[in-house]
Design a protein around this motif. Structure first.
Motif, PDB file in Angstrom:
ATOM      1  N   VAL A  27       1.305-155.852 -17.512  1.00  0.00           N
ATOM      2  CA  VAL A  27       0.593-156.816 -16.681  1.00  0.00           C
ATOM      3  C   VAL A  27      -0.413-157.509 -17.571  1.00  0.00           C
ATOM      4  CG1 VAL A  27       0.904-155.596 -14.497  1.00  0.00           C
ATOM      5  CG2 VAL A  27      -1.076-155.084 -15.900  1.00  0.00           C
ATOM      6  N   SER A  28      -0.662-158.795 -17.281  1.00  0.00           N
ATOM      7  CA  SER A  28      -1.594-159.554 -18.103  1.00  0.00           C
ATOM      8  C   SER A  28      -2.358-160.547 -17.239  1.00  0.00           C
ATOM      9  CB  SER A  28      -0.839-160.298 -19.215  1.00  0.00           C
ATOM     10  OG  SER A  28       0.106-161.193 -18.658  1.00  0.00           O
ATOM     11  N   ALA A  29      -3.518-160.943 -17.744  1.00  0.00           N
ATOM     12  CA  ALA A  29      -4.346-161.947 -17.074  1.00  0.00           C
ATOM     13  C   ALA A  29      -5.028-162.783 -18.145  1.00  0.00           C
ATOM     14  CB  ALA A  29      -5.382-161.268 -16.183  1.00  0.00           C
ATOM     15  N   GLY A  30      -5.075-164.084 -17.923  1.00  0.00           N
ATOM     16  CA  GLY A  30      -5.728-164.972 -18.884  1.00  0.00           C
ATOM     17  C   GLY A  30      -5.205-166.382 -18.749  1.00  0.00           C
ATOM     18  N   LEU A  31      -5.587-167.226 -19.680  1.00  0.00           N
ATOM     19  CA  LEU A  31      -5.112-168.599 -19.706  1.00  0.00           C
ATOM     20  C   LEU A  31      -3.764-168.612 -20.412  1.00  0.00           C
ATOM     21  CD1 LEU A  31      -8.434-170.369 -20.666  1.00  0.00           C
ATOM     22  CD2 LEU A  31      -7.347-170.259 -18.419  1.00  0.00           C
ATOM     23  N   GLN A  32      -2.723-168.461 -19.635  1.00  0.00           N
ATOM     24  CA  GLN A  32      -1.385-168.319 -20.190  1.00  0.00           C
ATOM     25  C   GLN A  32      -0.362-168.888 -19.227  1.00  0.00           C
ATOM     26  OE1 GLN A  32      -0.538-164.131 -20.470  1.00  0.00           O
ATOM     27  NE2 GLN A  32      -1.241-163.736 -18.416  1.00  0.00           N
ATOM     28  N   ILE A  33       0.750-169.299 -19.788  1.00  0.00           N
ATOM     29  CA  ILE A  33       1.878-169.757 -18.984  1.00  0.00           C
ATOM     30  C   ILE A  33       3.149-169.484 -19.777  1.00  0.00           C
ATOM     31  CG2 ILE A  33       1.744-172.125 -19.854  1.00  0.00           C
ATOM     32  CD1 ILE A  33       2.687-173.005 -17.015  1.00  0.00           C
ATOM     33  N   GLY A  34       4.193-169.082 -19.097  1.00  0.00           N
ATOM     34  CA  GLY A  34       5.448-168.874 -19.797  1.00  0.00           C
ATOM     35  C   GLY A  34       6.343-167.862 -19.132  1.00  0.00           C
ATOM     36  N   GLY A  35       7.447-167.628 -19.779  1.00  0.00           N
ATOM     37  CA  GLY A  35       8.401-166.657 -19.285  1.00  0.00           C
ATOM     38  C   GLY A  35       9.524-166.519 -20.283  1.00  0.00           C
ATOM     39  N   GLY A  36      10.230-165.422 -20.204  1.00  0.00           N
ATOM     40  CA  GLY A  36      11.355-165.259 -21.100  1.00  0.00           C
ATOM     41  C   GLY A  36      11.754-163.823 -21.320  1.00  0.00           C
ATOM     42  N   GLU A  37      12.523-163.645 -22.381  1.00  0.00           N
ATOM     43  CA  GLU A  37      13.028-162.340 -22.791  1.00  0.00           C
ATOM     44  C   GLU A  37      12.389-162.009 -24.136  1.00  0.00           C
ATOM     45  OE1 GLU A  37      17.273-162.259 -23.095  1.00  0.00           O
ATOM     46  OE2 GLU A  37      17.317-160.224 -23.849  1.00  0.00           O
ATOM     47  N   TYR A  38      11.818-160.823 -24.223  1.00  0.00           N
ATOM     48  CA  TYR A  38      11.072-160.430 -25.403  1.00  0.00           C
ATOM     49  C   TYR A  38      11.603-159.114 -25.948  1.00  0.00           C
ATOM     50  CZ  TYR A  38       8.124-163.729 -22.973  1.00  0.00           C
ATOM     51  OH  TYR A  38       7.690-164.839 -22.306  1.00  0.00           O
ATOM     52  N   GLU A  39      11.468-158.950 -27.247  1.00  0.00           N
ATOM     53  CA  GLU A  39      11.859-157.703 -27.891  1.00  0.00           C
ATOM     54  C   GLU A  39      10.645-157.146 -28.625  1.00  0.00           C
ATOM     55  OE1 GLU A  39      15.176-159.372 -30.059  1.00  0.00           O
ATOM     56  OE2 GLU A  39      16.548-158.401 -28.666  1.00  0.00           O
ATOM     57  N   THR A  40      10.492-155.836 -28.548  1.00  0.00           N
ATOM     58  CA  THR A  40       9.352-155.165 -29.171  1.00  0.00           C
ATOM     59  C   THR A  40       9.877-154.038 -30.053  1.00  0.00           C
ATOM     60  OG1 THR A  40       7.972-155.622 -27.235  1.00  0.00           O
ATOM     61  CG2 THR A  40       7.236-153.868 -28.703  1.00  0.00           C
ATOM     62  N   LEU A  41       9.306-153.930 -31.231  1.00  0.00           N
ATOM     63  CA  LEU A  41       9.613-152.843 -32.157  1.00  0.00           C
ATOM     64  C   LEU A  41       8.299-152.193 -32.556  1.00  0.00           C
ATOM     65  CD1 LEU A  41      11.423-151.202 -34.143  1.00  0.00           C
ATOM     66  CD2 LEU A  41      11.083-153.083 -35.787  1.00  0.00           C
ATOM     67  N   ILE A  42       8.220-150.889 -32.389  1.00  0.00           N
ATOM     68  CA  ILE A  42       7.051-150.136 -32.833  1.00  0.00           C
ATOM     69  C   ILE A  42       7.541-149.155 -33.894  1.00  0.00           C
ATOM     70  CG2 ILE A  42       5.153-148.619 -32.179  1.00  0.00           C
ATOM     71  CD1 ILE A  42       5.577-149.674 -29.265  1.00  0.00           C
ATOM     72  N   VAL A  43       6.982-149.254 -35.089  1.00  0.00           N
ATOM     73  CA  VAL A  43       7.332-148.356 -36.186  1.00  0.00           C
ATOM     74  C   VAL A  43       6.159-147.390 -36.352  1.00  0.00           C
ATOM     75  CG1 VAL A  43       7.978-148.180 -38.621  1.00  0.00           C
ATOM     76  CG2 VAL A  43       8.660-150.202 -37.295  1.00  0.00           C
ATOM     77  N   PHE A  44       6.414-146.108 -36.142  1.00  0.00           N
ATOM     78  CA  PHE A  44       5.358-145.103 -36.179  1.00  0.00           C
ATOM     79  C   PHE A  44       5.109-144.615 -37.596  1.00  0.00           C
ATOM     80  CE2 PHE A  44       7.138-145.087 -31.945  1.00  0.00           C
ATOM     81  CZ  PHE A  44       5.988-145.247 -31.186  1.00  0.00           C
ATOM     82  N   LYS A  45       3.824-144.438 -37.921  1.00  0.00           N
ATOM     83  CA  LYS A  45       3.439-143.965 -39.247  1.00  0.00           C
ATOM     84  C   LYS A  45       3.415-142.450 -39.333  1.00  0.00           C
ATOM     85  CE  LYS A  45       0.523-147.981 -40.161  1.00  0.00           C
ATOM     86  NZ  LYS A  45      -0.855-148.417 -40.393  1.00  0.00           N
ATOM     87  N   THR A  46       3.259-141.773 -38.194  1.00  0.00           N
ATOM     88  CA  THR A  46       3.207-140.309 -38.193  1.00  0.00           C
ATOM     89  C   THR A  46       4.079-139.746 -37.076  1.00  0.00           C
ATOM     90  OG1 THR A  46       1.336-140.135 -36.659  1.00  0.00           O
ATOM     91  CG2 THR A  46       0.800-140.357 -39.021  1.00  0.00           C
ATOM     92  N   GLN A  47       4.517-138.515 -37.264  1.00  0.00           N
ATOM     93  CA  GLN A  47       5.295-137.816 -36.238  1.00  0.00           C
ATOM     94  C   GLN A  47       4.454-137.645 -34.972  1.00  0.00           C
ATOM     95  OE1 GLN A  47       8.530-136.999 -36.781  1.00  0.00           O
ATOM     96  NE2 GLN A  47       8.753-136.243 -34.712  1.00  0.00           N
ATOM     97  N   GLN A  48       3.163-137.347 -35.158  1.00  0.00           N
ATOM     98  CA  GLN A  48       2.270-137.145 -34.013  1.00  0.00           C
ATOM     99  C   GLN A  48       2.136-138.424 -33.198  1.00  0.00           C
ATOM    100  OE1 GLN A  48       0.909-134.078 -33.139  1.00  0.00           O
ATOM    101  NE2 GLN A  48       0.533-135.195 -31.262  1.00  0.00           N
TER     102      GLN A  48
END
Length: 187
Positions: free
Chosen positions: A99-120
């Motif tokens: 969820v987001s709030a602010g001065l924004q407009i748009g829509g679409g399909e997004y991809e996210t990649l998170i690369v972890f630095k530690t096992q923890q």
């Protein structure tokens, strides 16, 4: 009378077994679809930024998500993905919502990649899954190609966070909260 009861019990047991097998088959199909989409997303990240392939290969784990959303001052998006443990080779199927709030407009399909630095960090992400962020910029995407600010990286606790706009358009700045959690149906 005893034979009738035996047939009834057998029919119920057979029915339950068939239902369970069908449910397992559906679960496997859904898992395969999420995995296929996650792998396609990874390939798009590697193509957009080739150094990511080596980064992911040496990391203790990563998470990749595809989400769909719309925003006009207030926004929301949701999606699915996996968190992959490189050590155990285990995939945890996950859901996400933002969820987001602010001065924004748009829509679409997004991809996210998170690369972890530690096992923890990976384990904490799977167990807790929260992220809170704010930012701004403009991004556009079509046919899997991204232009603009949403194609960058962001540092989060013990990990790097990358986004691509696959299809859509977004502009503005916002404060956003994102929740990632284990998909109870697919794990």
């Amino acid at each position: 009378m005893g034979l009738h009861r035996l047939f009834t019990v057998a029919a119920v047991a057979l029915s339950l077994a068939a239902g369970s097998a069908f449910a397992q088959s559906e679960k496997a199909k859904k898992q395969a679809e999420v995995k296929k989409i996650a792998n396609s997303s990874l390939e798009r990240f590697y193509k957009a930024e080739p150094k990511l392939k080596a980064e992911v290969a040496k990391a203790p784990g990563y998470a990749v998500f595809t989400s769909y959303g719309f925003t006009f001052l207030l926004g929301g998006s949701g999606g699915k993905g996996i968190a992959h443990n490189a050590k155990t080779k285990h995939d945890t199927y996950m859901d996400m919502a933002q969820v987001s709030a602010g001065l924004q407009i748009g829509g679409g399909e997004y991809e996210t990649l998170i690369v972890f630095k530690t096992q923890q960090a990976l384990e904490n992400f799977i167990a807790k899954g929260w992220e809170f962020a704010g930012g701004g910029g403009a991004a556009a995407g079509a046919a899997g190609k991204t232009v603009g600010g949403a194609a960058g990286e962001q540092v989060i606790a013990d990990g790097l966070y990358y986004t691509l706009t696959k299809n859509g358009l977004q502009a503005g700045g916002a404060v956003a909260g994102t929740k990632y959690w284990k998909d109870k149906e697919l794990n």
